[in-house]
Design a protein around this motif. Structure first.
Motif: not given
Ligand code: SAM
Length: 246
Positions: A19, A21-22, A24-29, A157, A161
């Motif tokens: 959840q 760093s990147l 977590g952001r990928a999930q939010r986006e 991860e 990425r």
């Protein structure tokens, strides 16, 4: 479509860093969707047992097939019309590489990770689900971990990425280690002089052509020094005109 990742484990908390760093952001986006499941939810006894002694004797415990069977039946059928790729991390599998990560990022839309513990999972689980789904056993490297969770963190991860739209600067992926068959060149930032160590003058020159040449040379030297196996493959690919296809 977001990459959907399901993880089945007896230690759901182990996956909490997914959840951050990147990732977590990928999930939010909306680029990545992660669902973590507790294998013990598919047990039926008071102690929520997932393991038993090995047939034939020997040390350690083996994960029983029934909870895995029920868990995978349910999780793999949870997106009607879609077929997951089942990945079982294991030290006896094909080694997971940057190339594996890239292929998975581009070609898969759903991965179900199966986290073994103890001496591993009853072999019949592999046989049953390899009949029904694409299934890979993938190793993080030639060493033995206590469970599949660390491997899932690393693999997710590495895959995530490489999802289109994931890393801000796409160019930063292009010259990375293991892309194009070479390791990355050394990198520096300010100050130009630190504790008597100077930044190589070419990097301060502003001359883009010379900087590119220097960096390529550094990639070759570093790869030859640290990973002769990669260097040999790079030279072979060069001979076949394949360099740059990672
Ligand atoms: N007895 C097994 C063997 O010798 O192959 C090792 C079992 S290990 C202690 C328990 C679990 O950790 C495995 O089922 C697997 O899920 C995970 N694991 C261990 N090493 C791994 C590696 N190098 N890569 C991926 N997963 C690994």
């Amino acid at each position: 479509m977001a990459l959907r990742v399901d993880v089945i484990t007896i230690f759901p908390d182990y996956l909490a860093p997914l959840q951050l760093s990147l990732l977590g952001r990928a999930q939010r986006e909306g680029l990545l969707e992660v669902h973590v499941h507790d294998l013990r939810d598919w047990t039926h006894d008071r102690h929520r047992t997932v393991d038993d002694t090995p047939y034939g004797g020997g040390a350690g415990m083996v994960m029983r097939p029934e909870p895995w069977g029920e868990a995978l039946d349910e999780v793999c059928a949870s997106l009607p019309g879609r077929t997951p790729h089942v990945v079982v991390p294991g030290p006896g599998g094909d080694v997971f590489t940057q190339r594996t990560a890239g292929t998975m990022a581009l070609e898969l839309d759903w991965v179900v990770f199966v986290c073994g513990r103890y001496e591993g999972i009853d072999e019949r689980v592999y046989l049953e689900f390899a009949r029904r789904y694409p299934l890979s056993v993938l190793s993080l490297g030639d060493y033995v971990l206590n469970g599949g969770e660390v491997a899932v963190l690393a693999m997710t991860e590495a895959i995530a990425r490489l999802l289109p739209g994931m890393v801000g600067n796409e160019a930063s992926l292009e010259e990375e280690s293991h892309t194009g068959g070479l390791l990355e060149y050394p990198v520096y930032t300010k100050p130009a002089s630190w504790r008597g160590h100077e930044v190589p003058p070419v990097l301060l020159s502003g001359h883009h052509g010379q900087i590119a040449d220097w960096r390529h040379q550094q990639r070759l030297e570093r790869t030859a020094a640290r990973r002769p196996d990669l260097m040999q493959r790079y030279r072979e690919d060069e001979d076949h005109g394949d360099v740059g296809r990672s």
